[in-house]
Design a protein around this motif. Structure first.
Motif, mmCIF file in Angstrom:
data_model
loop_
_atom_site.group_PDB
_atom_site.id
_atom_site.type_symbol
_atom_site.label_atom_id
_atom_site.label_comp_id
_atom_site.label_asym_id
_atom_site.label_seq_id
_atom_site.Cartn_x
_atom_site.Cartn_y
_atom_site.Cartn_z
ATOM 1 N N VAL A 1 35.304 1.496 64.613
ATOM 2 C CA VAL A 1 35.303 2.319 65.822
ATOM 3 C C VAL A 1 35.152 1.375 67.035
ATOM 4 O O VAL A 1 34.452 0.369 66.937
ATOM 5 C CB VAL A 1 34.196 3.401 65.727
ATOM 6 C CG1 VAL A 1 32.814 2.780 65.673
ATOM 7 C CG2 VAL A 1 34.289 4.375 66.894
ATOM 8 N N THR A 2 35.834 1.701 68.044
ATOM 9 C CA THR A 2 35.796 0.849 69.243
ATOM 10 C C THR A 2 35.015 1.579 70.324
ATOM 11 O O THR A 2 35.221 2.778 70.551
ATOM 12 C CB THR A 2 37.227 0.564 69.747
ATOM 13 O OG1 THR A 2 37.996 0.133 68.628
ATOM 14 C CG2 THR A 2 37.208 -0.486 70.835
ATOM 15 N N LEU A 3 34.076 0.848 70.889
ATOM 16 C CA LEU A 3 33.260 1.435 71.960
ATOM 17 C C LEU A 3 33.575 0.693 73.260
ATOM 18 O O LEU A 3 33.574 -0.538 73.283
ATOM 19 C CB LEU A 3 31.768 1.255 71.635
ATOM 20 C CG LEU A 3 31.154 2.108 70.539
ATOM 21 C CD1 LEU A 3 29.657 1.770 70.473
ATOM 22 C CD2 LEU A 3 31.302 3.577 70.868
ATOM 23 N N ASP A 4 33.875 1.451 74.262
ATOM 24 C CA ASP A 4 33.999 0.858 75.611
ATOM 25 C C ASP A 4 32.723 1.200 76.367
ATOM 26 O O ASP A 4 32.365 2.376 76.509
ATOM 27 C CB ASP A 4 35.208 1.474 76.341
ATOM 28 C CG ASP A 4 36.467 0.663 76.055
ATOM 29 O OD1 ASP A 4 36.336 -0.440 75.435
ATOM 30 O OD2 ASP A 4 37.550 1.127 76.405
ATOM 31 N N ILE A 5 32.047 0.179 76.805
ATOM 32 C CA ILE A 5 30.782 0.412 77.505
ATOM 33 C C ILE A 5 30.967 -0.027 78.951
ATOM 34 O O ILE A 5 31.402 -1.152 79.209
ATOM 35 C CB ILE A 5 29.643 -0.366 76.835
ATOM 36 C CG1 ILE A 5 29.449 0.159 75.403
ATOM 37 C CG2 ILE A 5 28.335 -0.234 77.625
ATOM 38 C CD1 ILE A 5 28.602 -0.754 74.553
ATOM 39 N N LEU A 6 30.598 0.902 79.771
ATOM 40 C CA LEU A 6 30.726 0.635 81.229
ATOM 41 C C LEU A 6 29.310 0.433 81.755
ATOM 42 O O LEU A 6 28.458 1.309 81.636
ATOM 43 C CB LEU A 6 31.395 1.850 81.911
ATOM 44 C CG LEU A 6 31.655 1.714 83.404
ATOM 45 C CD1 LEU A 6 32.715 0.636 83.679
ATOM 46 C CD2 LEU A 6 32.134 3.052 83.960
ATOM 47 N N ILE A 7 29.102 -0.765 82.334
ATOM 48 C CA ILE A 7 27.778 -1.037 82.906
ATOM 49 C C ILE A 7 27.804 -0.593 84.338
ATOM 50 O O ILE A 7 28.616 -1.076 85.130
ATOM 51 C CB ILE A 7 27.419 -2.540 82.775
ATOM 52 C CG1 ILE A 7 27.442 -2.936 81.291
ATOM 53 C CG2 ILE A 7 26.060 -2.850 83.422
ATOM 54 C CD1 ILE A 7 27.288 -4.429 81.084
ATOM 55 N N GLU A 8 26.939 0.316 84.625
ATOM 56 C CA GLU A 8 26.931 0.891 85.968
ATOM 57 C C GLU A 8 25.678 0.404 86.680
ATOM 58 O O GLU A 8 24.592 0.374 86.063
ATOM 59 C CB GLU A 8 26.910 2.432 85.869
ATOM 60 C CG GLU A 8 28.209 2.960 85.300
ATOM 61 C CD GLU A 8 28.165 4.472 85.180
ATOM 62 O OE1 GLU A 8 27.058 5.033 85.064
ATOM 63 O OE2 GLU A 8 29.263 5.073 85.217
ATOM 64 N N ASP A 9 25.843 0.100 87.935
ATOM 65 C CA ASP A 9 24.737 -0.489 88.681
ATOM 66 C C ASP A 9 23.680 0.537 89.022
ATOM 67 O O ASP A 9 22.486 0.275 88.890
ATOM 68 C CB ASP A 9 25.263 -1.136 89.988
ATOM 69 C CG ASP A 9 26.047 -2.398 89.644
ATOM 70 O OD1 ASP A 9 25.606 -3.068 88.672
ATOM 71 O OD2 ASP A 9 27.059 -2.692 90.285
ATOM 72 N N ALA A 10 24.072 1.695 89.440
ATOM 73 C CA ALA A 10 23.050 2.638 89.894
ATOM 74 C C ALA A 10 23.126 3.935 89.135
ATOM 75 O O ALA A 10 22.597 4.951 89.529
ATOM 76 C CB ALA A 10 23.239 2.887 91.421
ATOM 77 N N PHE A 11 23.777 3.907 88.085
ATOM 78 C CA PHE A 11 24.043 5.156 87.418
ATOM 79 C C PHE A 11 22.784 5.778 86.785
ATOM 80 O O PHE A 11 22.491 6.949 86.941
ATOM 81 C CB PHE A 11 25.107 4.926 86.312
ATOM 82 C CG PHE A 11 25.272 6.103 85.420
ATOM 83 C CD1 PHE A 11 25.868 7.282 85.932
ATOM 84 C CD2 PHE A 11 24.803 6.110 84.123
ATOM 85 C CE1 PHE A 11 26.001 8.366 85.126
ATOM 86 C CE2 PHE A 11 24.950 7.212 83.326
ATOM 87 C CZ PHE A 11 25.567 8.342 83.824
#
Ligand SMILES: *[C@@H]1O[C@H](CO)[C@@H](O)[C@H](O)[C@H]1NC(C)=O
Ligand SMILES: *[C@@H]1O[C@H](CO)[C@@H](O)[C@H](O)[C@H]1NC(C)=O
Length: 824
Positions: free
Chosen positions: A655-665
């Protein structure tokens, strides 16, 4: 006195004669004979006319012509005196009269005078016989009237003094006849009655000859008549009938009876010889012997009461006379029985084999006994040795029926050797034995018996069709067709399909073949009923159950439940840049349709944009940060997570995970969470409840398993399988079956809990325990049904909260709730 009177009479006579002679001028004297010397005859002097004195003077003398001087003259008296005895018989014999001429001489002058002396006879002689015994031999057969000359007697006297008559002593047989021949009387013996030597062999008769003197004189002669024997008597037995009693074992040579005959005859005429009568059979002569001289009858051959118990024959006694005469007697010899014959057992009819289902008192054989002996010796008692299910019933005399007394079982005793024993009542007893073989024929009374009541078969899924599943076998102790077994499958349905479409049984040897391959994921276990039926009439059968377990193969790859693959091949996750190390990014959840090891899933980070930032928990699939996210980290991270099962071969998926690092999320979220303690509090409360319930369920589960394990271990020591089956009939909706199987073979402890609704579908729950792991180490608990697995997943996905562990624990709790409800 007699003599004196006699003398006087003589004198008288003398005078008379003298008177007469004087006339004749002769002197004649008559004197009896036998006068004694000195007797005076007469006075001769006077008679001669001489004077008394002249006698002496003239010398009167007497001269005898014969020379012998019988007389002399007495000188004194002139008397004539007898000198010596005069025997007339010697002087004159039978001449009569007996004259003795004498001369009387006188001298001076010489004168001669003639003197005659007549000597008269006196009965001085007795009639006499030459011998005093006369023997006559007369045969006894001679006819009466026969004459036998006898010797006549002599009597020298004359006249009336001579023999006058004969007399015979009294007797029955003879009379006397006297005939006269030349003046001589001759006696004859005449047979008056027939003689019988046997009555009197000799007769002694006294023949008496009598003269006529006074007194009468007589002489006797004994006539001895010897009767000569004639064979006129037959031998005569003392008894006309002889009887003897001998036992049949009488030794040869023993005397049985002695016959005895007498023959009154003499000599050879009376010599007896014994013999069997002419008509006697040779057979009898072979058995008996008679001694010809003694008449003793002895045993010659073997006596056998059973052949002849009575012998009757005649014995003949013959003398040796001519002609021979014979006598007869009869002999009866009774043979008494000796117990010399053993009894005999005769099987008159025997119905063998006897069917094993024969009822009591079935007649098996007709037996009779025989004993040649008689009486008690022939009385036979027949017995059968105890211990066999047969007995004897006496029927007619010496006949028995052998009947069954108990149930027969060919399978235990296919045949009986029955010992019959016959004993007679003799003393000592004799006995006989006979063995009777009775075979028991088979009846179809035994159903086939399976070697096991139930068979358990493990077969791998996906095997080629037509492979051998297992072999059942049954045994039938009967015989022949009754033991010929054919196997069949009893039709039933498994998941709405007839069993016969799954499997096939070889009816001859019980080998069960699969008809197609099985899928563990669709069906884990099914039961078939096999029947073994014998060929008897009516046939018997028995059933056995075969449990077929389909063993899992690793034929399913893990399937990812979360993040959902439906949303595209890539799942998007967000991560605040402020996240510290250990921050839970997400959790990958996958399931494997297989069971056990094949479903044991592990997660691994295969590829990452920055491998130093993320880590994946091997077992839980949690994706966490390894370190704090820094400003330098790319905001877009891609993770490739590989999910593997533990099967052989390994199946995997990614399974492929795309992780988005958000600064203020995340800040507002965290603020929001802090600012709204209510939901947070609520959520933590829920989490707490869940944890408590999970812990308690786990505890219960542990306890239950321990109890079950102990129970199973106890109830099936040594057995590898432990089954508990419960069926709940009370619950309408939950008519389910629970089965827990513990497999202790091998390193893996396998517990399978099967739950099935018999009405609709069967469900099974499987759990695998790693030998290393704790009991709480449930990896997966999942329902199994005929519905498609992916459908289940989607249903689950939709109905469950978005939390992977919640899904698991909820499944566990569903399962245990169900289980507990079953247990209680
Ligand atoms: C029974 O018969 C079948 C076919 O003849 C054979 O394949 C099988 O091995 C046999 N089974 C036994 C137990 O002999
Ligand atoms: C075997 O099973 C059949 C079908 O269920 C049944 O009719 C029969 O009575 C059973 N026989 C025995 C011996 O139990």
């Amino acid at each position: 006195m007699g003599r004196i009177s006699f003398f006087r009479r003589e004198i008288y006579c003398c005078y008379f004669i003298f008177m007469w002679n004087s006339i004749e001028a002769h002197v004649r004297y008559v004197i009896p004979e036998e006068l004694r010397g000195g007797s005076v005859v007469g006075n001769i002097a006077k008679d001669l006319g001489l004077d008394f004195s002249e006698v002496a003077v003239r010398n009167l003398r007497i001269a005898s012509e014969s020379g012998k001087q019988f007389f002399s003259v007495a000188a004194e008296s002139g008397e004539l005196i007898v000198n010596e005895r005069i025997d007339r018989e010697s002087l004159c014999g039978y001449a009569v009269p007996c004259l003795l001429p004498l001369e009387a001489v006188v001298e001076n002058p010489l004168q001669l005078h003639r003197v005659e002396i007549e000597i008269q006879d006196i009965n001085d002689n007795t009639p006499s016989f030459h011998s005093n015994q006369r023997v006559l031999n007369i045969p006894e057969s001679i006819n009466p009237g026969a004459k036998f000359l006898l010797e006549s007697a002599d009597d020298p006297d004359v006249g009336s003094n001579s023999l006058q008559a004969y007399t015979l002593g009294s007797n029955k047989y003879f009379v006397l006849n006297v005939k006269t021949q030349d003046g001589i009387k001759i006696p004859e013996l005449v047979l008056d009655k027939p003689l019988d030597r046997e009555k009197q062999a000799t007769h002694r008769l006294i023949l008496t000859a009598v003269d006529g003197g006074k007194p009468v004189r007589s002489g006797t002669c004994e006539v001895k008549v010897i009767v000569l024997d004639i064979n006129d008597n037959a031998p005569q037995f003392e008894k006309s009938f002889y009887e003897a009693n001998v036992s049949e074992n009488e030794p040869i040579g023993n005397e049985m009876v002695k016959v005895s005959a007498v023959d009154l005859d003499e000599g050879a005429n009376g010599e007896i010889e014994y013999a069997f009568a002419d008509k006697t059979s040779d057979a009898l002569k072979a058995v008996f012997l008679i001694n010809p001289t003694t008449g003793v009858i002895t045993v010659k051959g073997k006596l056998d009461f059973e052949q002849a118990n009575l012998y009757k024959f005649d014995i003949m006694a013959k003398d040796k006379g001519n002609p021979q005469m014979e006598g007869h007697c009869s002999v009866k010899i009774m043979i008494s029985d000796i117990n010399d014959n053993a009894p005999e057992i005769v099987i008159t009819s025997l119905s063998s084999p006897v069917p094993e289902n024969s009822p009591n008192n079935t007649v098996v054989a007709l037996i009779s006994t025989k004993d040649a002996d008689s009486g008690e010796n022939g009385k036979v008692n027949l017995t059968v040795a105890s211990g066999s299910p047969f007995k004897l019933i006496p029927s007619l005399s010496n006949r028995y029926t052998l009947v069954t007394t108990g149930s027969l079982d060919r399978e235990k005793y296919p045949e009986y050797q029955i010992k019959l024993n016959a004993v007679d009542s003799g003393l000592p007893t004799l006995h006989a034995e006979k063995m009777v073989k009775i075979s028991i024929s088979d009846v179809n009374d035994n159903p086939p018996v399976f070697s096991q009541k139930s068979y358990t078969v493990y077969t791998r899924e996906n095997t080629v069709h037509g492979s051998i599943l297992c072999s059942v076998s049954a045994h039938d102790p009967d015989l022949g067709q009754n033991a010929k077994i054919s196997y069949s499958i009893l039709e039933s349905k498994v998941q709405d399909v007839y069993v016969s479409s799954y499997i096939y049984i070889n009816s001859d040897n019980g080998t069960i073949f699969s008809m197609h391959s099985f899928d563990h994921e669709k069906m884990k276990v099914f039961q078939i009923k096999v029947q073994a039926k014998d060929n008897g009439s009516p046939s018997l059968s028995s059933n056995a159950t075969v449990h077929v377990f389909i063993v899992d193969q690793n034929d399913n790859a893990p399937a990812v439940i979360y993040p959902s693959a439906l949303m595209g091949s890539v799942s998007h996750q967000r991560l605040p840049r402020s996240a510290k190390a250990g921050y839970l990014v997400t959790k990958v959840t996958a399931v494997d349709a297989d069971s056990g090891h094949n479903a044991w899933i592990s997660y691994r980070l295969a590829e990452a944009t920055d491998a130093s930032l993320f880590t994946v928990s091997l077992h839980t699939g949690e994706v966490r940060t390894k370190r704090s996210v820094s400003e330098q980290d790319d905001s877009s991270q891609r993770l490739l997570i590989e999910i593997q099962d533990n099967g052989e071969p390994v199946q995997s998926t990614t399974v492929t995970l795309d992780i988005l690092i958000e600064d203020a999320f995340h800040e507002p979220i965290s603020d929001f969470r802090h600012k709204n303690p209510e939901p947070d509090q609520k959520s933590s409360k829920i989490t707490l409840y869940l944890m408590i319930s999970l812990a308690s369920v786990s505890f219960l589960c542990l306890v239950t398993f321990f109890v079950l394990l102990i129970k199973c271990a106890r109830s099936s020591r040594g057995s590898s399988t432990c089954c508990i089956r419960r069926s709940d009939g009370e619950s309408k909706n939950h008519n389910r079956n629970l089965q827990i199987q513990l497999n202790t073979d091998g390193p893996i402890k396998y517990v399978e809990v099967l739950g099935g609704d018999m009405m609709s579908q069967s469900q099974s729950f499987g759990s695998y325990l790693s030998p290393m792991s704790e009991f709480s180490d449930f990896t997966l608990v999942k329902p199994s049904s005929t519905t498609d697995f992916t459908n289940t997943l989607s249903v689950l996905d939709a109905s469950l909260p978005d939390s992977t562990w919640t899904f698991e624990s909820q499944q566990v709790s569903i399962y245990f709730n169900l289980y507990l409800s079953k247990m209680c």
